[in-house]
Design a protein around this motif. Structure first.
Motif, PDB file in Angstrom:
ATOM      1  N   PHE A  67      -0.561  21.386  21.964  1.00 44.56           N
ATOM      2  CA  PHE A  67       0.388  22.247  21.261  1.00 44.56           C
ATOM      3  C   PHE A  67       1.823  22.045  21.744  1.00 44.56           C
ATOM      4  N   GLU A  68       2.030  22.046  23.030  1.00 40.62           N
ATOM      5  CA  GLU A  68       3.383  21.920  23.582  1.00 40.62           C
ATOM      6  C   GLU A  68       4.052  20.626  23.099  1.00 40.62           C
ATOM      7  N   THR A  69       3.358  19.534  23.173  1.00 44.90           N
ATOM      8  CA  THR A  69       3.900  18.242  22.726  1.00 44.90           C
ATOM      9  C   THR A  69       4.179  18.261  21.232  1.00 44.90           C
ATOM     10  N   ASP A  70       3.240  18.785  20.460  1.00 40.88           N
ATOM     11  CA  ASP A  70       3.387  18.812  19.003  1.00 40.88           C
ATOM     12  C   ASP A  70       4.546  19.709  18.570  1.00 40.88           C
ATOM     13  N   ILE A  71       4.667  20.876  19.175  1.00 36.00           N
ATOM     14  CA  ILE A  71       5.726  21.802  18.767  1.00 36.00           C
ATOM     15  C   ILE A  71       7.090  21.275  19.190  1.00 36.00           C
ATOM     16  N   LEU A  72       7.156  20.587  20.330  1.00 38.01           N
ATOM     17  CA  LEU A  72       8.432  20.003  20.763  1.00 38.01           C
ATOM     18  C   LEU A  72       8.915  18.942  19.772  1.00 38.01           C
ATOM     19  N   LYS A  73       7.993  18.167  19.241  1.00 38.52           N
ATOM     20  CA  LYS A  73       8.364  17.172  18.220  1.00 38.52           C
ATOM     21  C   LYS A  73       8.945  17.864  16.990  1.00 38.52           C
ATOM     22  N   LEU A  74       8.299  18.948  16.573  1.00 34.94           N
ATOM     23  CA  LEU A  74       8.800  19.698  15.419  1.00 34.94           C
ATOM     24  C   LEU A  74      10.167  20.304  15.701  1.00 34.94           C
ATOM     25  N   GLU A  75      10.353  20.821  16.907  1.00 34.94           N
ATOM     26  CA  GLU A  75      11.621  21.460  17.268  1.00 34.94           C
ATOM     27  C   GLU A  75      12.787  20.470  17.294  1.00 34.94           C
ATOM     28  N   GLU A  76      12.479  19.198  17.473  1.00 33.53           N
ATOM     29  CA  GLU A  76      13.531  18.175  17.404  1.00 33.53           C
ATOM     30  C   GLU A  76      14.009  17.964  15.970  1.00 33.53           C
ATOM     31  N   LEU A  77      13.164  18.331  15.020  1.00 27.16           N
ATOM     32  CA  LEU A  77      13.455  18.089  13.604  1.00 27.16           C
ATOM     33  C   LEU A  77      13.869  19.341  12.836  1.00 27.16           C
ATOM     34  N   TYR A  78      13.317  20.503  13.245  1.00 26.73           N
ATOM     35  CA  TYR A  78      13.496  21.724  12.460  1.00 26.73           C
ATOM     36  C   TYR A  78      13.855  22.917  13.339  1.00 26.73           C
ATOM     37  N   SER A  79      14.475  23.892  12.722  1.00 23.48           N
ATOM     38  CA  SER A  79      14.820  25.133  13.426  1.00 23.48           C
ATOM     39  C   SER A  79      13.572  25.993  13.597  1.00 23.48           C
ATOM     40  N   SER A  90       5.674   7.541   4.705  1.00 21.55           N
ATOM     41  CA  SER A  90       6.988   6.886   4.751  1.00 21.55           C
ATOM     42  C   SER A  90       7.903   7.356   3.620  1.00 21.55           C
ATOM     43  N   LYS A  91       7.329   8.006   2.619  1.00 20.32           N
ATOM     44  CA  LYS A  91       8.121   8.500   1.492  1.00 20.32           C
ATOM     45  C   LYS A  91       8.522   9.966   1.637  1.00 20.32           C
ATOM     46  N   LEU A  92       8.062  10.604   2.704  1.00 21.95           N
ATOM     47  CA  LEU A  92       8.420  12.010   2.921  1.00 21.95           C
ATOM     48  C   LEU A  92       9.856  12.122   3.404  1.00 21.95           C
ATOM     49  N   ASN A  93      10.537  13.131   2.911  1.00 26.13           N
ATOM     50  CA  ASN A  93      11.921  13.389   3.277  1.00 26.13           C
ATOM     51  C   ASN A  93      11.957  14.601   4.204  1.00 26.13           C
ATOM     52  N   LEU A  94      12.606  14.455   5.358  1.00 27.36           N
ATOM     53  CA  LEU A  94      12.633  15.540   6.343  1.00 27.36           C
ATOM     54  C   LEU A  94      13.157  16.845   5.766  1.00 27.36           C
ATOM     55  N   SER A  95      14.147  16.785   4.907  1.00 26.31           N
ATOM     56  CA  SER A  95      14.728  18.002   4.335  1.00 26.31           C
ATOM     57  C   SER A  95      13.916  18.540   3.165  1.00 26.31           C
ATOM     58  N   LYS A  96      13.575  17.675   2.244  1.00 21.06           N
ATOM     59  CA  LYS A  96      12.913  18.113   1.018  1.00 21.06           C
ATOM     60  C   LYS A  96      11.436  18.462   1.206  1.00 21.06           C
ATOM     61  N   LYS A 155       9.808  19.790   3.989  1.00 23.69           N
ATOM     62  CA  LYS A 155       9.518  20.670   5.130  1.00 23.69           C
ATOM     63  C   LYS A 155       8.192  21.402   4.943  1.00 23.69           C
ATOM     64  N   SER A 156       7.934  21.839   3.732  1.00 22.95           N
ATOM     65  CA  SER A 156       6.734  22.630   3.465  1.00 22.95           C
ATOM     66  C   SER A 156       5.446  21.816   3.658  1.00 22.95           C
ATOM     67  N   ILE A 157       5.558  20.504   3.637  1.00 25.00           N
ATOM     68  CA  ILE A 157       4.408  19.633   3.898  1.00 25.00           C
ATOM     69  C   ILE A 157       4.375  19.230   5.373  1.00 25.00           C
ATOM     70  N   ILE A 158       5.495  18.793   5.882  1.00 26.65           N
ATOM     71  CA  ILE A 158       5.554  18.228   7.233  1.00 26.65           C
ATOM     72  C   ILE A 158       5.259  19.259   8.317  1.00 26.65           C
ATOM     73  N   ILE A 159       5.871  20.423   8.241  1.00 25.91           N
ATOM     74  CA  ILE A 159       5.722  21.414   9.317  1.00 25.91           C
ATOM     75  C   ILE A 159       4.256  21.841   9.497  1.00 25.91           C
ATOM     76  N   PRO A 160       3.571  22.278   8.458  1.00 21.32           N
ATOM     77  CA  PRO A 160       2.161  22.666   8.666  1.00 21.32           C
ATOM     78  C   PRO A 160       1.272  21.490   9.079  1.00 21.32           C
ATOM     79  N   ARG A 161       1.484  20.347   8.473  1.00 22.04           N
ATOM     80  CA  ARG A 161       0.638  19.198   8.789  1.00 22.04           C
ATOM     81  C   ARG A 161       0.839  18.739  10.231  1.00 22.04           C
ATOM     82  N   ALA A 162       2.054  18.880  10.736  1.00 23.01           N
ATOM     83  CA  ALA A 162       2.335  18.479  12.119  1.00 23.01           C
ATOM     84  C   ALA A 162       1.518  19.303  13.108  1.00 23.01           C
TER      85      ALA A 162
END
Length: 92
Positions: A43-55, A19-25, A27-34
């Motif tokens: 994979f398809e479901t997981d990557i689609l979630k990431l694509e909603e948040l990141y380029s 809950s303390k993670l920041n989507l912008s700051k 990224k280096s934690i969230i993207i790999p962990r996702a």
């Protein structure tokens, strides 16, 4: 402010308060962990979630740079999806 634990499983962030993670700051934690626990079936479901948040650029960049234990299969799936040069997290 988005609680990342409402998007991805809490266990992926077992060593921190998601809950303390920041989507912008953080990224280096969230993207790999996702994608840490993704499977060919999810994979398809997981990557689609990431694509909603990141380029695409950010997803590839942070997967290439991570020290997380991301499988080579995930890296190859990402490179195939985005039509970028294949990359591996581990070399044999």
């Amino acid at each position: 402010s988005v609680n990342i634990a409402t998007i991805f499983p809490k266990y992926l962030f077992w060593d921190m308060d998601p809950s303390k993670l920041n989507l912008s700051k953080d990224k280096s934690i969230i993207i790999p962990r996702a994608l840490f626990a993704t499977t060919p079936e999810t994979f398809e479901t997981d990557i689609l979630k990431l694509e909603e948040l990141y380029s695409t650029k950010d997803i590839v960049k942070y997967l290439k740079a991570t020290t997380e234990n991301i499988s080579n299969k995930v890296c190859l799936s990402v490179s195939k999806r985005y039509k970028v040069k294949p990359f591996l997290r581990f070399s044999l």
